[in-house]
Design an enzyme around this catalytic site. Sequence first.
Site, PDB file in Angstrom:
ATOM      1  N   HIS A  47     -28.036   3.415 -11.579  1.00 41.12           N
ATOM      2  CA  HIS A  47     -28.063   4.681 -10.822  1.00 41.12           C
ATOM      3  C   HIS A  47     -29.043   4.637  -9.651  1.00 41.12           C
ATOM      4  O   HIS A  47     -28.997   5.503  -8.783  1.00 41.12           O
ATOM      5  CB  HIS A  47     -28.434   5.857 -11.742  1.00 41.12           C
ATOM      6  CG  HIS A  47     -27.430   6.124 -12.814  1.00 41.12           C
ATOM      7  ND1 HIS A  47     -26.108   6.393 -12.541  1.00 41.12           N
ATOM      8  CD2 HIS A  47     -27.534   6.146 -14.169  1.00 41.12           C
ATOM      9  CE1 HIS A  47     -25.445   6.576 -13.682  1.00 41.12           C
ATOM     10  NE2 HIS A  47     -26.288   6.418 -14.684  1.00 41.12           N
ATOM     11  N   ASP A  95     -20.812   0.611 -18.029  1.00 43.34           N
ATOM     12  CA  ASP A  95     -21.609   1.702 -18.597  1.00 43.34           C
ATOM     13  C   ASP A  95     -20.740   2.974 -18.600  1.00 43.34           C
ATOM     14  O   ASP A  95     -19.833   3.114 -17.773  1.00 43.34           O
ATOM     15  CB  ASP A  95     -22.858   1.908 -17.717  1.00 43.34           C
ATOM     16  CG  ASP A  95     -23.852   2.907 -18.274  1.00 43.34           C
ATOM     17  OD1 ASP A  95     -24.836   2.461 -18.886  1.00 43.34           O
ATOM     18  OD2 ASP A  95     -23.639   4.132 -18.095  1.00 43.34           O
ATOM     19  N   HIS A 113     -21.505   5.797 -17.556  1.00 39.99           N
ATOM     20  CA  HIS A 113     -21.751   6.561 -16.337  1.00 39.99           C
ATOM     21  C   HIS A 113     -21.452   5.721 -15.104  1.00 39.99           C
ATOM     22  O   HIS A 113     -21.744   4.527 -15.072  1.00 39.99           O
ATOM     23  CB  HIS A 113     -23.210   7.031 -16.294  1.00 39.99           C
ATOM     24  CG  HIS A 113     -23.639   7.794 -17.516  1.00 39.99           C
ATOM     25  ND1 HIS A 113     -24.261   7.176 -18.583  1.00 39.99           N
ATOM     26  CD2 HIS A 113     -23.504   9.102 -17.839  1.00 39.99           C
ATOM     27  CE1 HIS A 113     -24.519   8.096 -19.522  1.00 39.99           C
ATOM     28  NE2 HIS A 113     -24.056   9.259 -19.102  1.00 39.99           N
ATOM     29  N   ASP A 153     -23.191   2.740 -23.780  1.00 40.26           N
ATOM     30  CA  ASP A 153     -23.055   4.171 -24.075  1.00 40.26           C
ATOM     31  C   ASP A 153     -21.589   4.614 -24.112  1.00 40.26           C
ATOM     32  O   ASP A 153     -21.311   5.813 -24.241  1.00 40.26           O
ATOM     33  CB  ASP A 153     -23.898   5.034 -23.111  1.00 40.26           C
ATOM     34  CG  ASP A 153     -23.874   4.570 -21.684  1.00 40.26           C
ATOM     35  OD1 ASP A 153     -23.059   3.697 -21.347  1.00 40.26           O
ATOM     36  OD2 ASP A 153     -24.679   5.098 -20.876  1.00 40.26           O
TER      37      ASP A 153
HETATM   38  N1  Q9C Z   1     -29.243  15.078 -22.086  1.00 37.56           N
HETATM   39  C1  Q9C Z   1     -27.699   5.404 -17.897  1.00 37.56           C
HETATM   40  O1  Q9C Z   1     -26.914   5.321 -18.819  1.00 37.56           O
HETATM   41  N2  Q9C Z   1     -28.011  12.697 -18.169  1.00 37.56           N
HETATM   42  N3  Q9C Z   1     -28.115   6.591 -17.429  1.00 37.56           N
HETATM   43  C2  Q9C Z   1     -27.872  12.714 -19.600  1.00 37.56           C
HETATM   44  C3  Q9C Z   1     -28.650  13.904 -21.578  1.00 37.56           C
HETATM   45  C4  Q9C Z   1     -28.348  11.476 -17.519  1.00 37.56           C
HETATM   46  C5  Q9C Z   1     -27.651   7.820 -18.019  1.00 37.56           C
HETATM   47  C6  Q9C Z   1     -28.099  14.070 -20.198  1.00 37.56           C
HETATM   48  C7  Q9C Z   1     -27.602  10.272 -17.968  1.00 37.56           C
HETATM   49  C8  Q9C Z   1     -28.085   9.027 -17.273  1.00 37.56           C
HETATM   50  C9  Q9C Z   1     -28.261   4.181 -17.267  1.00 37.56           C
HETATM   51 ZN    ZN Z   2     -24.926   5.259 -18.890  1.00 32.14          ZN
END
Ligand code: Q9C
Ligand code: ZN
Length: 346
Positions: A163, A199, A201, A288
């Site tokens: 990100h 990933d 995301h 994830d």
């Molecule tokens: N309460 C990576 O997997 N928002 N980043 C999540 C959780 C952010 C994930 C909300 C997710 C970022 C590298």
């Molecule tokens: Zn992620």
Amino acid sequence: MITFFNALHHQHQGKLEMYRGQLVPCFEVPDRVEHVLAELKKRDLGPIRQPESFDDSALLGIHSQRYLDFLRTAWAQWVALDPANAALDALPSVWPVRTLRSDVEPANFSARMGLYSMDAGTPLTAGTWAAARAGADCALSAAKAVAGGERAAFALTRPPGHHAGADFFGGYCFLNNAALAAQQLRDQGVARVAVLDIDYHHGNGTQACFYERADVYFTSIHGDPRTEYPFYLGYADELGAAAGLGFNRNFPLPRGTGFAVWRATLQQALQDIAGFGAQALVVSLGLDTFDGDPVAGFHLRSNDYLAVGADIAAAGLPTVFVFEGGYAVAEVGVNAANVLHGFAQI
Ligand code: Q9C
Ligand code: ZN
């Protein structure tokens, strides 16, 4: 396969992240890589080494000087505001959105945090720079090993990277390890590099780094940004721009997607990578996508990751794996090792 392990990763240890109006415990915790390391040691997947130290010129291929200068000095500035800050993490709370200026760098620390970030979920801590910098060394070392003839290498590090953009942090990421690996492969003479981001995301930072370039192809399979983080990038109509037009492809999938559809999408992405004529591959390896992940919404099972690794191996490319997300801490080690194991068996 050589694993480059970031022994300084635990120096980055966020306490709380902003989520739905509350500060909640960070999901991105040191135990994540400790579980992966423990699982790798149980299997016969090759040596585990410390990275080589690269100098900052290797970072400047991806990140801006002023961003690196900020990250390196941010903690000292935070503590200088008030010695009591040493017990807290730094989080941004104001951002230069549309109509505000991002070319000026205010003297105010909070303003600078906002200038160099995209969300309030990514705490900056006393050891963030040390951990992220050593993590970048892992990614660069893995790329150098693969450019030098290794079939595959794994950068086992945190904080994650995909990100992070040229000049901003967010999504738990500070330095874009996958982008650094791809650029390092280019610098070592590999003409055409593909980045495959699996990933959950979208890898907004990596996409942005290469969006106008034809030498690095970026493709990502991820939760549809209409509902999933990072929301503002990762749509199917993002195809690249200028010289990079046609060298970017996104596969947003609905929350709830299971392995059959996900795997068919992986096959398509790998076919595109072959069509591009990639000579090396960087995999942003987020776990994830796992069924039990607390921040994501796909339904891959632990055994599925063996097939993921085998499918990637079937592309027949020298491959750098870079560890990204995956927050089901107890299972992330098995899931990551399954990908690498599935890869190594082909
Ligand atoms: N309460 C990576 O997997 N928002 N980043 C999540 C959780 C952010 C994930 C909300 C997710 C970022 C590298
Ligand atoms: Zn992620």
